[in-house]
Design an enzyme around this catalytic site. Structure first.
Site, PDB file in Angstrom:
ATOM      1  N   TYR A   1      -8.024   7.798  16.163  1.00 28.60           N
ATOM      2  CA  TYR A   1      -7.394   8.473  15.019  1.00 28.60           C
ATOM      3  C   TYR A   1      -7.658   9.978  15.075  1.00 28.60           C
ATOM      4  CZ  TYR A   1      -6.466   3.973  12.817  1.00 28.60           C
ATOM      5  OH  TYR A   1      -5.994   2.710  12.539  1.00 28.60           O
TER       6      TYR A   1
ATOM      7  N   LYS B   1      -2.798  -0.375  17.775  1.00 35.69           N
ATOM      8  CA  LYS B   1      -3.575   0.589  18.551  1.00 35.69           C
ATOM      9  C   LYS B   1      -4.910  -0.035  18.914  1.00 35.69           C
ATOM     10  CE  LYS B   1      -6.713   1.491  16.302  1.00 35.69           C
ATOM     11  NZ  LYS B   1      -7.775   0.720  15.575  1.00 35.69           N
TER      12      LYS B   1
HETATM   13  P1  NDP Z   1      -9.540  -9.480  13.463  1.00 38.01           P
HETATM   14  O1  NDP Z   1     -10.713  -9.876  14.267  1.00 38.01           O
HETATM   15  O2  NDP Z   1      -9.695  -9.481  11.990  1.00 38.01           O
HETATM   16  O3  NDP Z   1      -8.287 -10.414  13.807  1.00 38.01           O
HETATM   17  C1  NDP Z   1      -7.874 -10.656  15.121  1.00 38.01           C
HETATM   18  C2  NDP Z   1      -7.091 -11.971  15.130  1.00 38.01           C
HETATM   19  O4  NDP Z   1      -6.635 -12.188  16.458  1.00 38.01           O
HETATM   20  C3  NDP Z   1      -7.940 -13.197  14.806  1.00 38.01           C
HETATM   21  O5  NDP Z   1      -8.060 -13.440  13.433  1.00 38.01           O
HETATM   22  C4  NDP Z   1      -7.170 -14.292  15.506  1.00 38.01           C
HETATM   23  O6  NDP Z   1      -6.061 -14.673  14.704  1.00 38.01           O
HETATM   24  C5  NDP Z   1      -6.596 -13.578  16.725  1.00 38.01           C
HETATM   25  N1  NDP Z   1      -7.331 -13.880  17.958  1.00 38.01           N
HETATM   26  C6  NDP Z   1      -6.818 -14.542  19.020  1.00 38.01           C
HETATM   27  N2  NDP Z   1      -7.731 -14.651  19.982  1.00 38.01           N
HETATM   28  C7  NDP Z   1      -8.845 -14.047  19.542  1.00 38.01           C
HETATM   29  C8  NDP Z   1     -10.141 -13.865  20.106  1.00 38.01           C
HETATM   30  N3  NDP Z   1     -10.448 -14.293  21.339  1.00 38.01           N
HETATM   31  N4  NDP Z   1     -11.074 -13.227  19.374  1.00 38.01           N
HETATM   32  C9  NDP Z   1     -10.785 -12.766  18.145  1.00 38.01           C
HETATM   33  N5  NDP Z   1      -9.569 -12.926  17.568  1.00 38.01           N
HETATM   34  C10 NDP Z   1      -8.602 -13.554  18.250  1.00 38.01           C
HETATM   35  O7  NDP Z   1      -9.081  -8.052  13.990  1.00 38.01           O
HETATM   36  P2  NDP Z   1      -8.251  -6.941  13.225  1.00 38.01           P
HETATM   37  O8  NDP Z   1      -7.171  -7.577  12.450  1.00 38.01           O
HETATM   38  O9  NDP Z   1      -9.168  -6.025  12.529  1.00 38.01           O
HETATM   39  O10 NDP Z   1      -7.651  -6.111  14.473  1.00 38.01           O
HETATM   40  C11 NDP Z   1      -6.576  -6.609  15.255  1.00 38.01           C
HETATM   41  C12 NDP Z   1      -5.883  -5.433  15.958  1.00 38.01           C
HETATM   42  O11 NDP Z   1      -5.357  -4.573  14.979  1.00 38.01           O
HETATM   43  C13 NDP Z   1      -6.791  -4.586  16.820  1.00 38.01           C
HETATM   44  O12 NDP Z   1      -6.116  -4.158  17.961  1.00 38.01           O
HETATM   45  C14 NDP Z   1      -7.129  -3.386  15.961  1.00 38.01           C
HETATM   46  O13 NDP Z   1      -7.397  -2.223  16.706  1.00 38.01           O
HETATM   47  C15 NDP Z   1      -5.859  -3.254  15.155  1.00 38.01           C
HETATM   48  N6  NDP Z   1      -6.100  -2.671  13.835  1.00 38.01           N
HETATM   49  C16 NDP Z   1      -5.310  -1.637  13.443  1.00 38.01           C
HETATM   50  C17 NDP Z   1      -5.492  -1.067  12.221  1.00 38.01           C
HETATM   51  C18 NDP Z   1      -4.624   0.055  11.792  1.00 38.01           C
HETATM   52  O14 NDP Z   1      -4.916   0.669  10.781  1.00 38.01           O
HETATM   53  N7  NDP Z   1      -3.536   0.340  12.489  1.00 38.01           N
HETATM   54  C19 NDP Z   1      -6.545  -1.517  11.308  1.00 38.01           C
HETATM   55  C20 NDP Z   1      -7.282  -2.660  11.790  1.00 38.01           C
HETATM   56  C21 NDP Z   1      -7.070  -3.193  13.020  1.00 38.01           C
HETATM   57  P3  NDP Z   1      -5.567 -16.209  14.589  1.00 38.01           P
HETATM   58  O15 NDP Z   1      -6.711 -16.925  13.991  1.00 38.01           O
HETATM   59  O16 NDP Z   1      -4.372 -16.106  13.744  1.00 38.01           O
HETATM   60  O17 NDP Z   1      -5.262 -16.649  15.999  1.00 38.01           O
END
Ligand code: NDP
Length: 373
Positions: free
Chosen positions: A227, A143
């Site tokens: 949410y 989401k």
């Molecule tokens: P993070 O910033 O922790 O992780 C995002 C990951 O995406 C990075 O670690 C990286 O992984 C990859 N990535 C690729 N390109 C980019 C970029 N340009 N900038 C930043 N990251 C990039 O985010 P979250 O894990 O918190 O959130 C990710 C998604 O999950 C969002 O859409 C958020 O809304 C959703 N979410 C949902 C939750 C829920 O409860 N359902 C809770 C938290 C988040 P790598 O290094 O492996 O390429």
């Protein structure tokens, strides 16, 4: 009965709850210190590849995939080579199931991967979900589904053309507290809902992609407010016909250049109920409360991964701790296995993006915005 089975049962105080249709899952790995062998006993499970190994994938989804009965962590897609090395070692992922964003499309040739779970920043959801569908895989997308309705339409079209399912990572549809408030509201157990107040906020640190509109598509509304919006829809069983919204003056103009800092909005439901919601990246809040003609019900904290607390005018709502994500992943895998529709389909994600867009329009115009779905 085995003591572990007892620990999985739902304990409810004072009020009766409807039977949950989703089975409760084991709450812990038996031996958490053990190196995880994900290839064993996975014959009948669907293989999931996580795309984007950030906080949510690392802290919640990968651990949940060690508990699931119908799916397992089969592969990863990452832009960070050091993460590929660590995850390979920790989760015993074969080299052939590890992808970068560059060779991601070749996942189409990998029969170990049945489902691709997109956990990237919001503005990347559409492109990576569409590529997943074109690779012939089922898609779970976090989401908010996307940053525009047009992107949602393109994602739905790509999955339809591929004959694959598209689900949105709405974990609370698998959480017993939220299933219960859905039942209380929709079945009018405590009468008709007359008022709703909900808020979800946290203090966002500087420099994160969530504050960069090009990657987030918007501020706390897209990330946290969604949410509250969801809870209003599933407790009423309705979608809003119109919205109004107000954004208070920004307190940190350097930090909040592209996205809203705080937003109050009101959702006008078909019967006239006005649900009042608030979200912010500059304060902490986490609650849902409904007043009804015969009492009230609430969850506070409402939207976290654990520690939820439910109360009603008729007594407490109480469940043992469980993994929302394991239940979500298993629920989704089961619906794919059984050829049943997702309970959190792409169409629901699209609906929410339409509501979010209307709230932003109302915020900018200061006017009541009617919603067409
Ligand atoms: P993070 O910033 O922790 O992780 C995002 C990951 O995406 C990075 O670690 C990286 O992984 C990859 N990535 C690729 N390109 C980019 C970029 N340009 N900038 C930043 N990251 C990039 O985010 P979250 O894990 O918190 O959130 C990710 C998604 O999950 C969002 O859409 C958020 O809304 C959703 N979410 C949902 C939750 C829920 O409860 N359902 C809770 C938290 C988040 P790598 O290094 O492996 O390429």
């Amino acid at each position: 009965m085995h003591s572990k089975d007892l620990s999985r049962r739902i304990f409810i105080k004072d009020i009766g709850l409807a039977g949950l249709s989703i089975p409760l899952l084991p709450l812990h790995c038996d031996n958490p210190g053990q190196k995880i062998s994900n290839m064993k006993d996975n014959k009948n499970k669907l293989g999931i590849a996580l795309v984007g190994l950030g906080n949510y994938a690392t802290g919640q989804l990968a651990p949940a995939l060690q508990e699931t009965e119908h799916c397992y962590l089969a592969g990863i897609v990452t832009g960070t080579p050091s993460k590929a090395i660590n995850w390979k070692e920790k989760y015993n992922i074969p080299e052939k199931n590890i992808y970068s964003y560059e060779n991601y499309d070749s996942i189409k040739d990998n029969p170990d991967i049945d489902i691709i779970y997109v956990v990237l920043p919001n503005a990347m959801h559409a492109a990576y979900s569409i590529r997943a569908a074109k690779a012939g895989k089922h898609v779970i997308c976090e989401k908010p589904m996307a940053v525009s309705t047009q992107e949602c339409d393109e994602m739905l079209a790509a999955c339809k053309a591929a004959g694959k399912t598209l689900s949105i990572g709405y974990r609370l549809h698998f959480d017993p507290y939220h299933l219960e408030i859905k039942r209380l509201g929709q079945q009018k157990v405590l009468g008709e809902i007359s008022k709703i107040n909900s808020s979800f906020s946290f203090v966002a640190p500087k420099g994160i992609w969530r504050l960069d509109k090009r990657l987030s598509g918007g501020g706390p509304l897209m990330d946290l407010g969604i949410y509250c919006l969801q809870a209003v829809c599933y407790t009423t069983g309705q979608v809003p016909v119109a919205v109004t919204a107000q954004s208070p003056p920004v307190t940190d103009t350097d930090k909040f250049k592209g996205v809203e800092e705080t937003l109050d909005w009101q959702m006008e439901m078909p019967g006239g109920l006005i649900a009042k919601c608030r979200t912010s990246y500059s304060e902490n809040s986490n609650q849902f409360r409904a007043e009804t003609t015969k009492g009230w019900f609430e969850v506070q904290p409402a939207f976290g991964y654990s520690g939820l607390q439910g109360r009603t005018s008729a007594g407490k709502i109480e469940y043992p701790r469980l993994s929302q994500q394991a239940r979500q992943l298993d629920g989704m895998a089961q619906s794919i296995k059984n050829n049943q529709p997702s309970i959190v389909p792409g169409e629901m994600g699209r609906r929410d993006v339409i509501i979010i867009s209307a709230i932003y329009e109302a915020m900018k115009s200061g006017k009541r915005v009617e919603i067409k779905y």
